[in-house]
Design a protein around this motif. Sequence first.
Motif, short mmCIF file in Angstrom:
data_model
loop_
_atom_site.label_atom_id
_atom_site.label_comp_id
_atom_site.label_asym_id
_atom_site.label_seq_id
_atom_site.Cartn_x
_atom_site.Cartn_y
_atom_site.Cartn_z
N ALA A 19 4.25 4.18 70.93
CA ALA A 19 3.50 5.31 70.35
C ALA A 19 1.95 5.00 70.04
O ALA A 19 1.77 3.70 70.03
N ASP A 20 1.33 5.93 69.72
CA ASP A 20 -0.17 5.47 69.21
C ASP A 20 -0.15 4.36 67.98
O ASP A 20 1.03 4.38 67.20
N GLY A 21 -0.82 3.62 68.00
CA GLY A 21 -0.74 2.41 67.04
C GLY A 21 -0.01 1.09 67.45
O GLY A 21 0.03 0.38 66.68
N VAL A 22 0.30 1.09 68.73
CA VAL A 22 1.09 0.04 69.00
C VAL A 22 0.29 -1.35 69.02
O VAL A 22 -0.99 -1.10 69.49
N GLU A 23 0.68 -2.56 68.87
CA GLU A 23 -0.19 -3.57 68.89
C GLU A 23 -0.45 -4.03 70.37
O GLU A 23 0.59 -4.25 70.94
N GLU A 24 -1.61 -3.87 70.86
CA GLU A 24 -1.89 -4.00 72.13
C GLU A 24 -1.27 -5.26 73.02
O GLU A 24 -0.47 -5.16 73.88
N VAL A 25 -1.41 -6.35 72.31
CA VAL A 25 -0.85 -7.55 73.17
C VAL A 25 0.66 -7.83 73.10
O VAL A 25 1.15 -8.11 74.12
N THR A 88 1.92 0.96 62.76
CA THR A 88 2.00 2.31 63.10
C THR A 88 3.02 2.90 63.95
O THR A 88 3.87 3.65 63.85
N ASN A 89 3.01 2.24 65.12
CA ASN A 89 3.86 2.47 66.16
C ASN A 89 5.21 2.66 66.06
O ASN A 89 5.97 3.67 66.09
N PRO A 90 6.02 1.56 65.50
CA PRO A 90 7.51 1.70 65.18
C PRO A 90 7.67 2.73 63.92
O PRO A 90 8.78 3.35 63.89
N ASP A 91 6.78 2.67 63.05
CA ASP A 91 6.88 3.65 61.90
C ASP A 91 7.04 5.16 62.17
O ASP A 91 7.74 5.73 61.89
N LYS A 92 5.93 5.67 63.43
CA LYS A 92 6.17 7.02 63.67
C LYS A 92 7.18 7.08 64.74
O LYS A 92 8.05 8.17 64.77
N HIS A 118 6.97 -5.61 64.03
CA HIS A 118 7.47 -4.46 63.54
C HIS A 118 8.54 -3.63 64.32
O HIS A 118 9.23 -2.75 63.90
N GLY A 119 8.79 -4.00 65.48
CA GLY A 119 9.54 -3.47 66.40
C GLY A 119 11.14 -3.39 66.02
O GLY A 119 11.82 -2.27 66.08
N PRO A 120 11.60 -4.31 65.35
CA PRO A 120 12.81 -4.20 64.84
C PRO A 120 13.04 -2.99 63.96
O PRO A 120 14.39 -2.83 63.47
N TRP A 121 12.20 -2.46 63.41
CA TRP A 121 12.27 -1.45 62.47
C TRP A 121 13.29 -0.39 63.51
O TRP A 121 14.32 0.38 62.89
N MET A 122 13.06 -0.14 64.60
CA MET A 122 13.80 0.67 65.43
C MET A 122 15.08 0.15 65.68
O MET A 122 16.29 1.17 65.66
N LEU A 123 15.38 -1.00 65.60
CA LEU A 123 16.85 -1.53 65.70
C LEU A 123 17.66 -1.05 64.28
O LEU A 123 18.56 -0.86 64.17
N ILE A 124 16.76 -1.16 63.17
CA ILE A 124 17.41 -0.63 62.00
C ILE A 124 17.81 1.05 62.15
O ILE A 124 19.01 1.31 61.92
N GLU A 125 16.91 1.69 62.53
CA GLU A 125 17.15 3.25 62.72
C GLU A 125 18.19 3.43 63.44
O GLU A 125 18.90 4.22 63.42
N ALA A 126 18.46 2.74 64.74
CA ALA A 126 19.25 3.03 65.82
C ALA A 126 20.75 2.26 65.46
O ALA A 126 21.46 2.25 66.32
N GLY A 127 20.76 1.66 64.44
CA GLY A 127 22.25 1.02 63.99
C GLY A 127 22.28 -0.36 64.98
O GLY A 127 23.59 -0.87 64.89
N GLY A 128 21.45 -0.92 65.20
CA GLY A 128 21.49 -2.06 66.05
C GLY A 128 21.18 -3.58 65.38
O GLY A 128 21.24 -4.23 66.01
N ALA A 129 20.89 -3.43 64.14
CA ALA A 129 20.60 -4.55 63.22
C ALA A 129 21.80 -5.15 62.37
O ALA A 129 22.05 -6.47 62.44
#
Length: 186
Positions: A19-25, A88-92, A118-129
């Motif tokens: 989403a908007d705010g993704v770290e480009e590299v 910002t990206n995974p927080d959104k 910060h991508g692993p935030w999505m793993l937390i929300e999705a029950g994958g951690a």
Amino acid sequence: MTEDIMVDVKGRKIAVLAADGVEEVELTEPVKALESAGAKITVVSLKTGQIQAMQQDVNPGRKIDVDLALAEADASDFDGLLLPGGTTNPDKLRMDEKAVAFVRAFVDADKPIAAICHGPWMLIEAGGAKGRTLTSWPSLQTDLRNAGAEWVDRTVVKDGRLVTSRNPQDLPAFCEGVVSLFAEAA
């Protein structure tokens, strides 16, 4: 990268959720490595058009073309998932029910997932951690531990069909790990 890995990744369909705010590299470098190895990449986002990438979370980077709106995306159409970071990206994304459900579908199907920073935030929300050994940007370690993960401070961590990494400085090792992960799953 070995030639064997390149052959095994050829034709694999990989979704990149951003989403908007993704770290480009953290989006462009793994995508470049996967495309070089023959994978087909689809950037999935909350909206169509383009998303604004960032450089070091503070400077606007380039605009990234979105291939598919999340509302039209189906995890069963993909062989694997890449979750780039930026704060910002995974927080959104973790605040969006469809984004969380999309990631959860990969978790539930035991499809390969690669997440950095910060991508692993999505793993937390999705029950994958829970029950997994992961790394991330250091500020996520408490969140990951509270979600039942073992957090370690290593360049790249592979746990089953999951590869995680800490930050942009780890990208060479992360990109190699990502290609290997998706090759194994072939």
